[in-house]
Design an enzyme around this catalytic site. Structure first.
Site, mmCIF file in Angstrom:
data_model
loop_
_atom_site.group_PDB
_atom_site.id
_atom_site.type_symbol
_atom_site.label_atom_id
_atom_site.label_comp_id
_atom_site.label_asym_id
_atom_site.label_seq_id
_atom_site.Cartn_x
_atom_site.Cartn_y
_atom_site.Cartn_z
ATOM 1 N N CYS A 78 8.615 3.491 4.960
ATOM 2 C CA CYS A 78 8.915 2.135 4.487
ATOM 3 C C CYS A 78 10.336 1.955 3.956
ATOM 4 O O CYS A 78 11.079 1.100 4.440
ATOM 5 C CB CYS A 78 7.919 1.732 3.396
ATOM 6 S SG CYS A 78 6.228 1.514 3.998
ATOM 7 N N LEU B 118 0.834 -1.198 0.000
ATOM 8 C CA LEU B 118 0.000 0.000 0.000
ATOM 9 C C LEU B 118 0.870 1.252 0.000
ATOM 10 O O LEU B 118 1.765 1.391 0.833
ATOM 11 C CB LEU B 118 -0.913 0.018 1.233
ATOM 12 C CG LEU B 118 -1.772 -1.236 1.467
ATOM 13 C CD1 LEU B 118 -2.574 -1.078 2.744
ATOM 14 C CD2 LEU B 118 -2.679 -1.489 0.276
#
EC number: 1.1.1.22
Length: 438
Positions: free
Chosen positions: A262, A155
């Site tokens: 991330c 995502l």
């Protein structure tokens, strides 16, 4: 489609998106979080996360009775429709000591739910975790009749709902075929390509994908610097590259370095995994070092634009900073390259006034300590010796640049995202500096 009873542990970015989207597919979902105030807000349809489409999905799910929220992981083991069939672990796995993922939250949840798990249910690791975590989860659960599956998320902040409902791929890993198929069936309505594999391979996919993207970004940033030295134009070069279907257009835009929640975490975790396997991942290490250097290079570009020298002093210089979040479309400041560059500029002696469309002047955090945040781009430009664009908000293209040119002390723009039109900037009266362009 056979609807399942699902528990999602963690109502953060990944957990809330996962829960709301699964509920929209017809499943009965209960989301658990440790923050009682957040749970209360979510039950009323109030979403704190800036994510297009997510508030509507939460509101619709709650109204339809398919989505509910509780405090504590144990409380989620039996939802409104009865004992759950599948439990998704969506808790934070931040960068720990040495760069390895910190699994403290994961292990705490496992300890909490171990004895409360309904017999025969499936536990799904959705959080980004190191290779071997599924095996470790099996050991910690010590429940032979409970299968553990790895199902990594892909995502992107700012498009998470769209990514979930229109997946490039769905990866499900388990050493038990039946359990993997049960989890894959949850996504049947989406029709995305599904990869069924073992748990270790599924865990590796997420790290491998993010590390590849980080290396691609470091490559294009290095290429932009080379273009500057050779008189080539990085925009034309990447356009020519991108038409090659083996390369593609995505992640070919130079910038102030990659960041966010991330890529930095996952690249360092991959290095730690490689080290533990006695493998020297030189290519990935070079990509991380290149990214660190890129931020310093942005400071040098500002020095050169303002003082005429890459080593010139920025002491008592006033700079307007446009963009604070790690990328456009999100209010996330975590590991923002914009803030990293801003902090280095502040350390160099510059006074910083920052503007971002989603960061109010009242915002207060340790990340913003080096910047005076203002609510208007004109306020950040007032008496500035230069404007430094650090986040690629499309709104910046439509600013009244001619008006801004009248309030700055010196009409200089350093565009670290190649977002603006050079001709527009020149007509507005600015001296324009970008990355890798003629």
């Amino acid at each position: 489609m056979f609807a399942r009873r699902i528990a999602v542990i963690g109502a953060g970015y990944v957990g809330l998106t996962t829960g709301a989207c699964l509920a929209s597919l017809g499943h009965s979902v209960v989301c658990a979080d440790v923050d009682a105030a957040k749970v209360d807000r979510l039950q009323q349809g109030q979403v704190d996360i800036r994510e297009p489409g997510l508030p509507d999905l939460v509101t619709e799910g709650v109204a339809a009775g398919r989505l509910s929220f509780v405090v504590g992981a144990r409380a989620a083991m039996s939802g409104p429709a009865g004992p759950v069939d599948v439990v998704f672990l969506c808790v934070p796995t931040p960068m720990g000591v040495g760069g390895i993922a910190d699994l403290t939250a994961v292990e705490a949840v496992i300890d909490e739910i171990r004895d409360a798990l309904p017999p025969g249910c499936v536990v799904v690791n959705k959080s980004t975790v190191p290779v071997g975590t599924a095996t470790r989860t099996v050991e910690l659960l010590d429940r032979d009749e409970v299968a553990v599956v790895s199902n990594p998320e892909f995502l992107r902040e700012g498009s998470a709902v769209r990514d979930f409902l229109n997946p490039d791929r769905i990866v499900v890993g388990c050493d038990t075929q039946n359990a993997a198929e049960r989890v894959a069936a949850l996504y049947a309505r989406l029709g995305g390509p599904t990869v069924l594999t073992d748990a270790a391979s599924a865990e590796m996919v997420k790290y491998a994908a993010n590390c590849f993207l980080a290396m691609k970004l470091s490559y294009v940033n290095s290429l932009a610097e080379l273009c500057e030295r050779l008189g080539a134009d990085i925009v034309d070069v990447t356009e020519g590259m991108g038409y090659d279907h083996r390369i593609g257009q995505a992640f070919l835009s130079p910038g102030p370095g990659w960041g966010g929640s991330c890529l930095p975490k996952d690249t360092h975790a991959m290095l730690q995994v490689a080290d533990s396997a006695d493998f020297e991942f030189r290519l990935l290490r070079a990509a991380i070092e290149t990214n660190t250097r890129q931020r310093q290079r942005m400071v040098e570009k500002v020095r050169l634009a303002v003082t005429g020298s890459r080593t010139g002093t920025l002491s008592r210089t006033r700079l307007g900073v446009l963009g604070l979040t790690f990328k456009a479309g999100t209010d996330d400041l975590r590991d923002s390259p914009a803030l990293a560059v801003a902090a280095m500029l502040r350390q160099a002696g510059a006074e910083l006034l920052g503007y971002d469309p989603v960061v109010p002047a009242s915002a207060s955090s340790s990340e913003l300590a080096s910047i005076t945040v203002v609510d208007d781009p004109a306020a950040s430009a007032k008496d500035a010796d230069a404007l430094v664009l650090l986040t690629d908000w499309p709104e910046f293209r439509s600013l009244d640049w001619s008006e801004l040119a009248t309030v700055v002390r010196r009409p200089i723009v350093i565009d670290t995202r190649n977002l603006l039109d050079p001709d527009v900037m020149r007509r507005a009266g600015f001296t324009y500096h970008s990355l890798g362009r003629r």
